[in-house]
Design an enzyme around this catalytic site. Structure first.
Site, mmCIF file in Angstrom:
data_model
loop_
_atom_site.group_PDB
_atom_site.id
_atom_site.type_symbol
_atom_site.label_atom_id
_atom_site.label_comp_id
_atom_site.label_asym_id
_atom_site.label_seq_id
_atom_site.Cartn_x
_atom_site.Cartn_y
_atom_site.Cartn_z
ATOM 1 N N ASP A 61 0.815 -1.211 0.000
ATOM 2 C CA ASP A 61 0.000 0.000 0.000
ATOM 3 C C ASP A 61 0.851 1.264 0.000
ATOM 4 O OD1 ASP A 61 -2.328 -1.405 -0.136
ATOM 5 O OD2 ASP A 61 -2.882 -1.165 1.973
ATOM 6 N N ARG A 66 2.317 6.196 -3.065
ATOM 7 C CA ARG A 66 3.261 6.990 -3.852
ATOM 8 C C ARG A 66 2.769 7.144 -5.287
ATOM 9 N NH1 ARG A 66 6.774 4.670 -0.017
ATOM 10 N NH2 ARG A 66 6.947 2.659 -1.092
ATOM 11 N N ASN A 135 -5.364 8.606 2.068
ATOM 12 C CA ASN A 135 -5.752 7.856 3.265
ATOM 13 C C ASN A 135 -6.188 8.744 4.422
ATOM 14 O OD1 ASN A 135 -5.567 5.241 2.403
ATOM 15 N ND2 ASN A 135 -3.606 4.799 3.375
ATOM 16 N N GLU A 136 -5.253 9.548 4.944
ATOM 17 C CA GLU A 136 -5.576 10.277 6.161
ATOM 18 C C GLU A 136 -4.653 11.460 6.400
ATOM 19 O OE1 GLU A 136 -2.456 7.920 6.600
ATOM 20 O OE2 GLU A 136 -4.199 6.694 7.100
ATOM 21 N N ARG A 146 4.145 12.640 26.183
ATOM 22 C CA ARG A 146 3.100 13.644 26.343
ATOM 23 C C ARG A 146 1.938 13.381 25.386
ATOM 24 N NH1 ARG A 146 4.844 18.397 28.963
ATOM 25 N NH2 ARG A 146 7.083 18.522 29.340
ATOM 26 N N ALA A 200 -6.166 6.872 21.056
ATOM 27 C CA ALA A 200 -5.972 6.668 22.497
ATOM 28 C C ALA A 200 -6.385 7.903 23.289
ATOM 29 C CB ALA A 200 -4.514 6.308 22.787
#
Length: 276
Positions: A61, A66, A135-136, A146, A200
């Site tokens: 992927d 690319r 994708n994102e 942190r 998370a």
């Protein structure tokens, strides 16, 4: 009719290198002008791609991403070929590439248009840059110890401030990538919907969300320590407190060439998830 084809291979994969050579020779023997290269070569010399009728991407992927970056500005379709990897973007493997090319040469196959998102980075009212993702788009912590505080607004309506490792805005295509690993929903890739997924998250009752196709998502960093902006796993741009990333659907699309019926997505999805 195919006249010019670009073959993109992964220089770190022996299988990709070997198949790219063999496929290039096979295409040339059939009278098709063929350009073989890696993504850096095609980025440095965009004229090698601009007049092609098709790009064949040989790899996982990452190679397909690319290829998408190289091709969508020129409206060139991509044929992804998976080489031994779990792939949600490719439907054929190396054993089918020659018959697949023959099918395309004879007018077969169909175009699968995938939604892209456009992300603009703003700082103190000034636009610093614009990026496009298949994708994102992700804001994530730059310090492993942190969390980041990311205030999210959708269509000018405040949603929440996530205290999290990061926040993802994904396309339907990206819903089976990082967003899925972070606990987001799988969205049919034919959908133009966007997906908002916290990574998370702490102390929040706002879960992952599927957004309408014209949603405008604004993510503002409200942490004093720096964070990172990543686009399809690349870029890694440093963000400072107050920076805003505005994400919306792009007017451009990424086009894949498909050889199997569109209703095969769910069958392929189950098979891929069982292998993962």
């Amino acid at each position: 009719m195919l006249e010019r084809v670009a073959v993109l291979y992964n220089p770190l994969s022996d299988a990709s290198i070997k198949l790219s050579r063999e496929l290039t020779d096979w295409l040339i023997a059939r009278g098709i002008k063929t350009r073989r290269g890696v993504s850096q070569e095609f980025r440095d010399q965009p004229q090698l791609v601009a007049d092609c009728d098709l790009m064949i991407a040989l790899g996982g992927d990452g190679t397909v991403l690319r290829a998408a970056r190289l091709c969508f500005p020129h409206n060139i379709p991509v044929l992804p070929v998976a080489l031994g990897h779990l792939s949600f973007m490719a439907e054929i493997g190396p054993e089918e590439v020659y018959s697949g090319c023959e099918q395309i040469m004879n007018g077969g196959g169909w175009f699968d248009e995938r939604t892209l998102v456009r992300a603009q980075l703003w700082r103190n009212g000034q636009k610093l840059g614009q990026h496009t993702a298949l994708n994102e788009v992700v804001i994530s912590r730059s310090d492993i110890s942190r969390i980041v505080n990311v205030h999210v607004t959708i269509d000018d309506s405040p949603l929440t401030t996530y205290h999290a490792d990061g926040v993802i805005v994904a396309t339907a295509t990206g819903s089976t990538a990082y967003a899925l690993a972070a606990g987001g929903p799988i969205v049919d890739p034919r959908s133009q919907a966007l997906v908002l997924v916290p990574i998370a998250a702490h102390l929040t009752n706002i879960p992952s969300m599927v957004l309408h196709e014209d949603a405008v998502v604004t993510m503002q960093l409200r942490s004093r320590h720096h964070a990172l902006l990543a686009v399809d796993g690349r870029e890694n741009i440093d963000l400072i407190e107050g920076d805003e990333v505005v994400v919306r659907r792009s007017p451009q699309v990424c086009t894949f060439v498909r050889l199997r019926p569109s209703n095969q997505f769910y069958t392929q999805l189950v098979a891929r998830l069982r292998r993962s």
